[in-house]
Enzyme design. Structure first.
Site, PDB file in Angstrom:
ATOM      1  N   ARG A  55      -5.884 -13.661 -11.058  1.00 62.19           N
ATOM      2  CA  ARG A  55      -5.085 -12.648 -10.357  1.00 62.19           C
ATOM      3  C   ARG A  55      -3.619 -13.028 -10.251  1.00 62.19           C
ATOM      4  NH1 ARG A  55      -9.190 -10.867  -6.068  1.00 62.19           N
ATOM      5  NH2 ARG A  55      -7.911 -12.092  -4.637  1.00 62.19           N
ATOM      6  N   ILE A  82      -6.188  -6.331  -6.225  1.00 68.20           N
ATOM      7  CA  ILE A  82      -5.506  -7.152  -5.208  1.00 68.20           C
ATOM      8  C   ILE A  82      -4.437  -7.993  -5.895  1.00 68.20           C
ATOM      9  CG2 ILE A  82      -5.823  -9.078  -3.596  1.00 68.20           C
ATOM     10  CD1 ILE A  82      -8.669  -7.928  -3.082  1.00 68.20           C
ATOM     11  N   LEU A  83      -3.232  -7.971  -5.341  1.00 67.29           N
ATOM     12  CA  LEU A  83      -2.124  -8.720  -5.926  1.00 67.29           C
ATOM     13  C   LEU A  83      -1.893 -10.025  -5.170  1.00 67.29           C
ATOM     14  CD1 LEU A  83       0.257  -5.730  -6.682  1.00 67.29           C
ATOM     15  CD2 LEU A  83      -1.128  -7.053  -8.309  1.00 67.29           C
ATOM     16  N   ASN A  97       1.998   0.098   0.973  1.00 60.30           N
ATOM     17  CA  ASN A  97       0.707   0.640   0.559  1.00 60.30           C
ATOM     18  C   ASN A  97       0.290   1.776   1.488  1.00 60.30           C
ATOM     19  OD1 ASN A  97      -1.778   0.687  -0.932  1.00 60.30           O
ATOM     20  ND2 ASN A  97      -2.769  -0.391   0.766  1.00 60.30           N
ATOM     21  N   THR A  98      -0.532   2.665   0.959  1.00 62.09           N
ATOM     22  CA  THR A  98      -1.207   3.644   1.808  1.00 62.09           C
ATOM     23  C   THR A  98      -2.697   3.355   1.777  1.00 62.09           C
ATOM     24  OG1 THR A  98      -1.650   5.976   2.233  1.00 62.09           O
ATOM     25  CG2 THR A  98      -1.281   5.382  -0.063  1.00 62.09           C
ATOM     26  N   HIS A  99      -3.302   3.379   2.954  1.00 66.13           N
ATOM     27  CA  HIS A  99      -4.730   3.040   3.062  1.00 66.13           C
ATOM     28  C   HIS A  99      -5.438   4.170   3.828  1.00 66.13           C
ATOM     29  CE1 HIS A  99      -8.229   0.428   3.197  1.00 66.13           C
ATOM     30  NE2 HIS A  99      -8.404   0.862   4.433  1.00 66.13           N
ATOM     31  N   ASP A 135      -4.793  -5.438   3.352  1.00 61.96           N
ATOM     32  CA  ASP A 135      -4.916  -4.362   4.344  1.00 61.96           C
ATOM     33  C   ASP A 135      -4.611  -4.845   5.766  1.00 61.96           C
ATOM     34  OD1 ASP A 135      -5.671  -2.649   2.309  1.00 61.96           O
ATOM     35  OD2 ASP A 135      -7.818  -2.900   2.662  1.00 61.96           O
TER      36      ASP A 135
HETATM   37  C1  GRF Z   1      -5.738   7.191  -1.485  1.00 61.98           C
HETATM   38  O1  GRF Z   1      -6.541   7.767  -0.494  1.00 61.98           O
HETATM   39  C2  GRF Z   1      -5.289   5.805  -1.102  1.00 61.98           C
HETATM   40  O2  GRF Z   1      -5.107   5.631   0.259  1.00 61.98           O
HETATM   41  C3  GRF Z   1      -6.456   4.974  -1.569  1.00 61.98           C
HETATM   42  O3  GRF Z   1      -6.849   5.543  -2.785  1.00 61.98           O
HETATM   43  C4  GRF Z   1      -6.524   6.932  -2.768  1.00 61.98           C
HETATM   44  C5  GRF Z   1      -5.702   7.178  -3.989  1.00 61.98           C
HETATM   45  O4  GRF Z   1      -5.690   8.525  -4.326  1.00 61.98           O
HETATM   46  N1  GRF Z   1      -6.101   3.583  -1.657  1.00 61.98           N
HETATM   47  P1  GRF Z   1      -4.693   9.084  -5.446  1.00 61.98           P
HETATM   48  O5  GRF Z   1      -4.932   8.312  -6.740  1.00 61.98           O
HETATM   49  O6  GRF Z   1      -3.300   8.948  -4.956  1.00 61.98           O
HETATM   50  O7  GRF Z   1      -5.125  10.521  -5.599  1.00 61.98           O
END
Ligand code: GRF
Length: 180
Positions: A55, A82-83, A97-99, A135
């Site tokens: 990785r 994972i980076l 990031n969006t989670h 996360d």
């Molecule tokens: C998102 O819900 C993000 O939070 C999660 O994977 C999904 C990605 O969706 N890690 P997309 O490829 O942007 O449609």
């Protein structure tokens, strides 16, 4: 202040970002995926960095792919690898990031399914700074999404994504604006 976006999947978050005038200069994927087609359709340079090696070595290759595109901020948008340290050294505090959960609840790759299985009545999404501790970085924004009685993983994830599509570009806008 330019943004490099990392993707692995359908790219709906990438699309939400590209629908704004945020300065995206490159999109990097760890596999062939729909998000790459979307980037290309917007005329944005793309690169695929296939998984392989360890990785740390993979992360060096991601950093190399971002190099040369004036990237100041890295936005992970559904990036599923994972980076490691090299990206946090290259972009300290600037990997976002969006989670799809209200962190610190439901970390990991199956956050929506895990929330549904746990029977929570409210979940949501979190925009956060990415750190080596997966996360678990500083939270920049969160919004709740109610879980409905007849929700499936797909229906719940769709509603979570609707919120991500609104608040992720807002946060990136704030960060880009803050640095100029
Ligand atoms: C998102 O819900 C993000 O939070 C999660 O994977 C999904 C990605 O969706 N890690 P997309 O490829 O942007 O449609």
């Amino acid at each position: 202040m330019a943004i490099g976006v990392l993707v692995s999947g359908t790219g709906s978050n990438l699309e939400a970002i590209l629908d704004t005038d945020l300065p995206v200069t490159v999109v990097v994927a760890d596999r062939q995926c729909k998000a790459l087609e979307l980037a290309a359709a917007h005329g944005i340079p793309t690169a695929v960095v296939e998984r392989g090696g360890d990785r740390v070595e993979f992360t060096h290759r991601i950093v190399d792919a971002l190099d040369g595109h004036d990237v100041d901020l890295v936005a992970m948008a559904g990036f599923m690898t994972i980076l490691e340290k090299p990206i946090f050294d290259a972009y300290p505090g600037r990997v976002i990031n969006t989670h799809p959960s209200l962190l610190p609840s439901f970390r990991g790759a199956h956050a929506v399914a895990d929330a549904l299985a746990a029977g929570v009545k409210v979940t949501g999404c979190t925009i956060h700074v990415t750190t080596p501790d997966v996360d678990n970085g500083p939270i920049l924004a969160q919004e709740a999404v109610p879980v409905l009685d007849d929700d499936t993983v797909e229906s719940l994830h769709e509603r979570v994504k609707e919120v991500e599509h609104r608040i992720y570009p807002e946060v990136l806008r704030r960060l880009v604006g803050g640095a100029t």
